[in-house]
Design a protein around this motif. Structure first.
Motif, mmCIF file in Angstrom:
data_model
loop_
_atom_site.group_PDB
_atom_site.id
_atom_site.type_symbol
_atom_site.label_atom_id
_atom_site.label_comp_id
_atom_site.label_asym_id
_atom_site.label_seq_id
_atom_site.Cartn_x
_atom_site.Cartn_y
_atom_site.Cartn_z
ATOM 1 N N PRO A 283 68.408 25.305 16.256
ATOM 2 C CA PRO A 283 67.852 23.956 16.393
ATOM 3 C C PRO A 283 66.361 23.943 16.045
ATOM 4 O O PRO A 283 65.715 24.991 16.015
ATOM 5 N N VAL A 284 65.830 22.761 15.815
ATOM 6 C CA VAL A 284 64.405 22.607 15.503
ATOM 7 C C VAL A 284 63.593 23.080 16.698
ATOM 8 O O VAL A 284 63.824 22.657 17.835
ATOM 9 N N TYR A 285 62.627 23.978 16.424
ATOM 10 C CA TYR A 285 61.817 24.548 17.496
ATOM 11 C C TYR A 285 60.491 25.034 16.914
ATOM 12 O O TYR A 285 60.471 25.628 15.845
ATOM 13 N N GLY A 286 59.421 24.800 17.632
ATOM 14 C CA GLY A 286 58.122 25.330 17.244
ATOM 15 C C GLY A 286 57.301 24.345 16.426
ATOM 16 O O GLY A 286 57.819 23.412 15.818
ATOM 17 N N GLU B 86 58.090 23.994 12.564
ATOM 18 C CA GLU B 86 59.320 23.250 12.302
ATOM 19 C C GLU B 86 59.145 21.772 12.646
ATOM 20 O O GLU B 86 59.662 20.902 11.949
ATOM 21 N N GLU B 87 58.398 21.484 13.696
ATOM 22 C CA GLU B 87 58.119 20.085 14.052
ATOM 23 C C GLU B 87 57.357 19.386 12.933
ATOM 24 O O GLU B 87 57.677 18.250 12.563
ATOM 25 N N LYS C 14 68.846 24.967 9.278
ATOM 26 C CA LYS C 14 69.357 23.983 10.237
ATOM 27 C C LYS C 14 70.688 23.422 9.764
ATOM 28 O O LYS C 14 70.913 23.235 8.569
ATOM 29 N N HIS D 264 71.897 19.721 13.970
ATOM 30 C CA HIS D 264 70.615 20.067 14.603
ATOM 31 C C HIS D 264 69.569 19.008 14.273
ATOM 32 O O HIS D 264 68.798 18.578 15.143
ATOM 33 N N HIS E 290 67.776 16.369 16.815
ATOM 34 C CA HIS E 290 66.317 16.382 16.935
ATOM 35 C C HIS E 290 65.725 15.029 16.559
ATOM 36 O O HIS E 290 64.720 14.614 17.133
#
Length: 109
Positions: free
Chosen positions: A25-28, A31-32, A67, A71, A75
């Protein structure tokens, strides 16, 4: 993708998926930022399959991982809520500044 240094958990996930990198999943922060940048380029209906493919152009195996469309769609719901909150805070801040200015103008009379 050279010198990728996966954690044991990431390596396990990649093995389970049968991929070189884990699909996460989108994280950090990176990635954001990428997610926001990709969303800002969308015109019209959002196609998460297409976004997942575009995402692959940015995968580095260190900060950006592949992704699934699911995901990105999940998000997107959180991201949209956060965007609304940011806009509301920005709008409230402007309103508070305007009220404060009006208050100061009245107090000077």
């Amino acid at each position: 993708l050279t010198d990728v240094n996966l954690t044991s958990d990431q390596q396990y996930l990649a093995e389970q998926y049968g991929t070189k990198l884990p699909v996460l999943p989108v994280y950090g922060a990176k990635e954001e930022k990428l997610f926001s940048r990709l969303m800002s380029k969308i015109e019209g209906k959002i196609n998460f399959d297409e976004i997942a493919i575009k995402w692959l152009d940015h995968v580095d195996g260190k900060f950006i991982f592949p992704k699934l469309p699911a995901h990105l769609e999940t998000h997107f719901k959180v991201w949209t809520k956060n965007q609304r909150i940011r806009e509301a805070v920005k709008s409230a801040d402007q309103a508070i500044q305007n009220l404060s200015k009006q208050h100061n103008d009245i107090a000077e009379v």
